[in-house]
Motif scaffolding. Sequence first.
Motif, mmCIF file in Angstrom:
data_model
loop_
_atom_site.group_PDB
_atom_site.id
_atom_site.type_symbol
_atom_site.label_atom_id
_atom_site.label_comp_id
_atom_site.label_asym_id
_atom_site.label_seq_id
_atom_site.Cartn_x
_atom_site.Cartn_y
_atom_site.Cartn_z
ATOM 1 N N GLY A 197 0.846 -1.201 0.000
ATOM 2 C CA GLY A 197 0.000 0.000 0.000
ATOM 3 C C GLY A 197 0.871 1.238 0.000
ATOM 4 O O GLY A 197 2.092 1.165 -0.197
ATOM 5 N N ASN A 198 0.250 2.398 0.238
ATOM 6 C CA ASN A 198 0.976 3.669 0.234
ATOM 7 C C ASN A 198 1.784 3.818 1.517
ATOM 8 O O ASN A 198 1.241 3.743 2.626
ATOM 9 C CB ASN A 198 0.002 4.848 0.111
ATOM 10 C CG ASN A 198 -0.670 4.884 -1.244
ATOM 11 O OD1 ASN A 198 -0.065 4.492 -2.254
ATOM 12 N ND2 ASN A 198 -1.920 5.340 -1.284
ATOM 13 N N ALA A 199 3.073 4.047 1.365
ATOM 14 C CA ALA A 199 3.954 4.262 2.521
ATOM 15 C C ALA A 199 3.986 5.759 2.827
ATOM 16 O O ALA A 199 4.993 6.442 2.620
ATOM 17 C CB ALA A 199 5.349 3.727 2.224
ATOM 18 N N ASP A 200 2.866 6.304 3.314
ATOM 19 C CA ASP A 200 2.733 7.755 3.504
ATOM 20 C C ASP A 200 2.542 8.158 4.958
ATOM 21 O O ASP A 200 2.234 9.309 5.247
ATOM 22 C CB ASP A 200 1.565 8.287 2.669
ATOM 23 C CG ASP A 200 0.239 7.631 3.035
ATOM 24 O OD1 ASP A 200 0.236 6.716 3.888
ATOM 25 O OD2 ASP A 200 -0.795 8.031 2.458
ATOM 26 N N ARG A 201 2.731 7.209 5.892
ATOM 27 C CA ARG A 201 2.530 7.559 7.301
ATOM 28 C C ARG A 201 3.224 6.541 8.196
ATOM 29 O O ARG A 201 3.643 5.458 7.738
ATOM 30 C CB ARG A 201 1.041 7.613 7.623
ATOM 31 C CG ARG A 201 0.361 6.255 7.629
ATOM 32 C CD ARG A 201 -1.121 6.348 7.553
ATOM 33 N NE ARG A 201 -1.551 6.667 6.196
ATOM 34 C CZ ARG A 201 -2.823 6.772 5.824
ATOM 35 N NH1 ARG A 201 -3.775 6.634 6.724
ATOM 36 N NH2 ARG A 201 -3.142 7.017 4.577
ATOM 37 N N GLY A 202 3.301 6.885 9.443
ATOM 38 C CA GLY A 202 3.849 6.002 10.451
ATOM 39 C C GLY A 202 3.613 6.621 11.814
ATOM 40 O O GLY A 202 2.911 7.646 11.939
ATOM 41 N N PHE A 203 4.205 6.028 12.880
ATOM 42 C CA PHE A 203 3.967 6.524 14.231
ATOM 43 C C PHE A 203 5.254 6.473 15.038
ATOM 44 O O PHE A 203 6.109 5.599 14.840
ATOM 45 C CB PHE A 203 2.888 5.691 14.932
ATOM 46 C CG PHE A 203 1.576 5.680 14.211
ATOM 47 C CD1 PHE A 203 0.665 6.703 14.386
ATOM 48 C CD2 PHE A 203 1.275 4.659 13.315
ATOM 49 C CE1 PHE A 203 -0.530 6.700 13.705
ATOM 50 C CE2 PHE A 203 0.082 4.649 12.643
ATOM 51 C CZ PHE A 203 -0.824 5.672 12.824
ATOM 52 N N PRO A 218 6.039 1.549 11.527
ATOM 53 C CA PRO A 218 5.508 1.785 10.177
ATOM 54 C C PRO A 218 4.019 1.469 10.119
ATOM 55 O O PRO A 218 3.492 0.707 10.943
ATOM 56 C CB PRO A 218 6.312 0.816 9.302
ATOM 57 C CG PRO A 218 7.499 0.429 10.130
ATOM 58 C CD PRO A 218 7.030 0.471 11.554
ATOM 59 N N HIS A 219 3.351 2.022 9.136
ATOM 60 C CA HIS A 219 1.918 1.772 8.994
ATOM 61 C C HIS A 219 1.699 0.408 8.350
ATOM 62 O O HIS A 219 2.341 0.054 7.352
ATOM 63 C CB HIS A 219 1.257 2.869 8.151
ATOM 64 C CG HIS A 219 -0.227 2.916 8.314
ATOM 65 N ND1 HIS A 219 -1.080 2.184 7.536
ATOM 66 C CD2 HIS A 219 -1.009 3.598 9.191
ATOM 67 C CE1 HIS A 219 -2.331 2.415 7.900
ATOM 68 N NE2 HIS A 219 -2.310 3.268 8.907
ATOM 69 N N LYS A 220 0.796 -0.383 8.891
ATOM 70 C CA LYS A 220 0.601 -1.762 8.452
ATOM 71 C C LYS A 220 0.181 -1.859 6.989
ATOM 72 O O LYS A 220 0.552 -2.809 6.289
ATOM 73 C CB LYS A 220 -0.445 -2.440 9.332
ATOM 74 C CG LYS A 220 0.035 -2.723 10.741
ATOM 75 C CD LYS A 220 -1.034 -3.480 11.532
ATOM 76 C CE LYS A 220 -0.509 -3.823 12.930
ATOM 77 N NZ LYS A 220 -1.523 -4.583 13.712
ATOM 78 N N SER A 221 -0.602 -0.901 6.521
ATOM 79 C CA SER A 221 -1.119 -1.025 5.156
ATOM 80 C C SER A 221 -0.023 -0.895 4.110
ATOM 81 O O SER A 221 -0.212 -1.253 2.951
ATOM 82 C CB SER A 221 -2.191 0.048 4.905
ATOM 83 O OG SER A 221 -1.622 1.340 4.940
ATOM 84 N N ALA A 222 1.168 -0.376 4.502
ATOM 85 C CA ALA A 222 2.233 -0.158 3.529
ATOM 86 C C ALA A 222 2.979 -1.440 3.177
ATOM 87 O O ALA A 222 3.608 -1.533 2.115
ATOM 88 C CB ALA A 222 3.206 0.882 4.057
ATOM 89 N N GLY A 223 2.970 -2.411 4.067
ATOM 90 C CA GLY A 223 3.711 -3.645 3.814
ATOM 91 C C GLY A 223 4.086 -4.328 5.110
ATOM 92 O O GLY A 223 3.472 -4.097 6.163
ATOM 93 N N TYR A 224 5.138 -5.184 5.050
ATOM 94 C CA TYR A 224 5.580 -5.951 6.208
ATOM 95 C C TYR A 224 6.928 -5.376 6.663
ATOM 96 O O TYR A 224 7.894 -5.331 5.901
ATOM 97 C CB TYR A 224 5.721 -7.428 5.850
ATOM 98 C CG TYR A 224 4.410 -8.052 5.431
ATOM 99 C CD1 TYR A 224 3.566 -8.657 6.364
ATOM 100 C CD2 TYR A 224 4.013 -8.020 4.100
ATOM 101 C CE1 TYR A 224 2.362 -9.218 5.987
ATOM 102 C CE2 TYR A 224 2.804 -8.585 3.707
ATOM 103 C CZ TYR A 224 1.981 -9.177 4.649
ATOM 104 O OH TYR A 224 0.782 -9.724 4.263
ATOM 105 N N PHE A 225 6.961 -4.885 7.928
ATOM 106 C CA PHE A 225 8.149 -4.202 8.436
ATOM 107 C C PHE A 225 8.421 -4.633 9.867
ATOM 108 O O PHE A 225 7.517 -5.085 10.578
ATOM 109 C CB PHE A 225 7.966 -2.674 8.434
ATOM 110 C CG PHE A 225 7.531 -2.098 7.120
ATOM 111 C CD1 PHE A 225 8.472 -1.656 6.200
ATOM 112 C CD2 PHE A 225 6.185 -1.979 6.807
ATOM 113 C CE1 PHE A 225 8.079 -1.113 5.005
ATOM 114 C CE2 PHE A 225 5.785 -1.434 5.612
ATOM 115 C CZ PHE A 225 6.730 -0.995 4.696
ATOM 116 N N ASP A 226 9.656 -4.447 10.280
ATOM 117 C CA ASP A 226 10.006 -4.571 11.689
ATOM 118 C C ASP A 226 10.126 -3.165 12.271
ATOM 119 O O ASP A 226 10.822 -2.320 11.691
ATOM 120 C CB ASP A 226 11.346 -5.299 11.859
ATOM 121 C CG ASP A 226 11.221 -6.786 11.541
ATOM 122 O OD1 ASP A 226 10.145 -7.359 11.820
ATOM 123 O OD2 ASP A 226 12.192 -7.346 10.988
#
Length: 581
Positions: free
Chosen positions: A474-480, A509-517
């Motif tokens: 998805g769009n990598a346009d946010r995070g926390f 990272p935001h979950k909708s963008a992909g799989y991240f640690d």
Amino acid sequence: MSRRLLAVAWAFVVSGLSVPALAQDPPLLIIYDSSNSMWGELTDGSRKYEAGRRALKRALQNMPQDRPVALMAYGHRDASSCTDTELLRPFAAAGEEHSSTIQAVENIRPTGKTPISHSLRESLKILPGSRGEILLISDGLETCDLDPCELVENWQEKEVNVRIHVVGVGLNDVERLAMSCVAATSDGTYIDANSDEDFTAAVARVSERPTQLADADEQGSYVLLIHAVDELGQRFVAAGTLRSQKQEGTTIDVRTHGRNVLSAPGDYSLTMGVLLQDGIIYQPQSVDVSVSEPGETKVTVVVPRPASVSAAFEKAGERHRGALITAFLNGAEVFKLRPGDRALARPGAYTFRATPEADSQLALQAQLIEGEHTDLLFEMAKTVNVRVQIALPGGEKIQRVVELWQEGEQKYRFHGGHGAMVLPGEYELRSDDPITPIHSYELSVEPEDQTYDIPVASGYVVLEYAGDALDFTGNADRGFLKSFVSGKQVYMVPGQPVAAAPGRYQVVPHKSAGYFDPQTVDVLAGETITAVVEAKATGALIATYREGDPWRVSPDRAFVSSPDGLEIRRSFLRPGVAVRL
């Protein structure tokens, strides 16, 4: 004297502006109340002066576009003047430049007194040939010791052919009775406006299209005009009853302000008294009245003068607009008055209360005496306007909700950018921000309006996404950015620094963008940390249904799950559409 109908064509020049000679409607002068009391609220919670703006705007847009219209305001420049009247718009067709007229109204702020009589006298200098219509918008009585109804009565004797419509904004019974006299005496219309919707409807009703003037002396009518005066000749708003001396049980309510139409001639007993602020008729007096001829019969009733009271507010030696005042007698609330009003009241020992600001909960004791006037002066606490900015190490200043505490008690809570009225003194400033909190900062509020910059130690965290584009779901346009101390988090935009107090944080990272640690970072004061999160490798899953099978319903969806407990962000599939997992 019979009132003549207004002419249907007007040709004149006012203030150097030519008004079309073919205009079919009489010129309309709008007199707008901008006195201090217009800060008050209507029954629906809307501010009077704000509702007035909206009503005037709609009226100018909806009335006949060729009708000559002018606009006057009073009470908007000088808090103590009884001649503060200004022509904001000379006569011009309603369709011309009404936007500039509305802008003029929006620029004024309610300030001073209510010089209605002076404004009406000034209107004769503007209305051509002393003819036309006036729309008077007012939320109270004359406050300059004059009687506008008496002025309008004198106009009739001088054949001034002006009809006055009155929109009464949130008036009580006493005010309504006095202001309706101005309308009735000039053959105009009085309308109450107690809400924003009422205000708009009332202004539209009396401004869109003029109605025919009525003949004030209709053939065969008997009209009783009553004046109530004290022994010195001062006139008062009064009310009472008129009872027939021959026809037992025939009683009608009458008033001093306006025309009292009788159904028949005869001998009557008239009982009148001054109408007080609390709605009570004070010490009514009775006289005999004989009405024998059609037309107007004038009667004067001498009444006792009640007590009267007015109030003003001061803050640090300067006049303040104050607030609504409540009067208590023997512990019970009896009436309310606004600053600058002159309220008539029963004699007695009163307590007057008002709260113009949170730090000024005021009370005054006063003995009101029959026939005497009492001036109240409320002295407000000396507060100052305090604004607060949070100053970050990089020079950025942010504004947010702050609290001021004294001796373990919260005294104020406000948005730092909006500010608040605060008593000078020593405070502990706190701000419960998720990432850059202020737990205790000693703030000394000086005795003058001021903006305070509160320094906060912080570093900065920057979020960056990395990895193969095919691995993003998805769009990598946010995070926390989440604090390990408070457990709270704030929103992050990739590439934009986020201020954070020194400490340990997790970049999520935001979950909708992909799989991240998630990345753990340690923030130091004055330093900037870039947290790079890389998308994990994914594969593509495509679901299909075998053609030709006897499906009961045509298949249009599928779901995926992991028997090994692997994380799946998108479990819903459309047949034939690839999903990254």
